[in-house]
Write a protein that holds these residues in place. Structure first.
Motif, PDB file in Angstrom:
ATOM      1  N   ALA A  41       0.859  -1.192   0.000  1.00 50.40           N
ATOM      2  CA  ALA A  41       0.000   0.000   0.000  1.00 50.40           C
ATOM      3  C   ALA A  41       0.893   1.240   0.000  1.00 50.40           C
ATOM      4  O   ALA A  41       0.758   2.138   0.819  1.00 50.40           O
ATOM      5  CB  ALA A  41      -0.978   0.001   1.162  1.00 50.40           C
ATOM      6  N   ASP A  58       0.447  -1.240  -4.735  1.00 53.55           N
ATOM      7  CA  ASP A  58      -0.760  -0.464  -4.468  1.00 53.55           C
ATOM      8  C   ASP A  58      -1.776  -0.800  -5.549  1.00 53.55           C
ATOM      9  O   ASP A  58      -1.405  -1.258  -6.633  1.00 53.55           O
ATOM     10  CB  ASP A  58      -0.469   1.042  -4.457  1.00 53.55           C
ATOM     11  CG  ASP A  58      -1.481   1.814  -3.612  1.00 53.55           C
ATOM     12  OD1 ASP A  58      -1.101   2.260  -2.512  1.00 53.55           O
ATOM     13  OD2 ASP A  58      -2.638   1.954  -4.052  1.00 53.55           O
ATOM     14  N   ALA A 102      -2.271   0.848   5.935  1.00 55.88           N
ATOM     15  CA  ALA A 102      -2.726  -0.146   4.962  1.00 55.88           C
ATOM     16  C   ALA A 102      -3.851  -1.006   5.532  1.00 55.88           C
ATOM     17  O   ALA A 102      -4.890  -1.172   4.896  1.00 55.88           O
ATOM     18  CB  ALA A 102      -1.559  -1.038   4.544  1.00 55.88           C
TER      19      ALA A 102
END
Length: 176
Positions: free
Chosen positions: A5, A23, A64
């Motif tokens: 992330a 991501d 995240a």
């Protein structure tokens, strides 16, 4: 180093050669690439997100887990690509367990109120919540870092006394 992330590469850009980011958002990955980051588009909430990835020597998770529908499933899959001993840093907004302290911290911590109210944040973790998630996925908790408060405030004697009861911003763990 794996930055799961990674967003626009804010942290990833500082991790050095061999670091890698994941991501789901193509726009933020484009921004990460302009910083010179090596990134790959993956939906971390989907099973199989780790397919084809190598083992990593360290992992950074910043804001995240709060976005994932099943953070436990994500961590279990992460454990499959992290050899025993791999350090993992989990930076999340961690809520105090007590309601009054939670409200006070939300007022005192820059950005906390907006973060905790954000509609894309699916979880409100306490420190025991995160420790339990990490433990069940095969990560042994190693420590905590309190940096939710601005540095000048952290240096105040009363804050030093309260630090053990304030929630951390980062939990450290190692893969078992």
């Amino acid at each position: 180093m794996l930055d799961a992330a990674c967003g626009p590469g804010t942290y990833l850009a500082h991790f050095g050669p061999g670091s890698f980011g994941l991501d789901r958002d193509a726009a933020v990955l484009s921004a990460a690439r302009t910083r010179g980051c090596e990134v790959l588009q993956r939906d971390l909430s989907a099973a199989g997100w780790s397919a084809g990835l190598p083992a990593f020597e360290a992992v950074w998770l910043c804001d995240a887990l709060v976005h994932l529908p099943d953070p436990g499933a994500f961590l279990a899959e992460l454990r499959a690509i992290t050899p025993a001993g791999t350090p993992v840093a989990v930076a999340e907004w961690v809520l105090p367990q007590r309601g009054r302290l939670r409200r006070a911290l939300a007022l005192a911590t820059p950005g906390a109120r907006a973060f905790w109210a954000h509609p894309e944040h699916l979880h409100r973790f306490t420190e025991p919540d995160l420790i339990g998630l990490l433990d069940r996925a095969g990560f042994e908790p190693q420590g905590r870092i309190l940096h939710s408060l601005p540095a000048p405030l952290r240096r105040q004697p009363v804050v030093s006394l309260l630090a053990p009861w304030l929630p951390p911003r980062t939990l450290l763990a190692r893969a078992r």
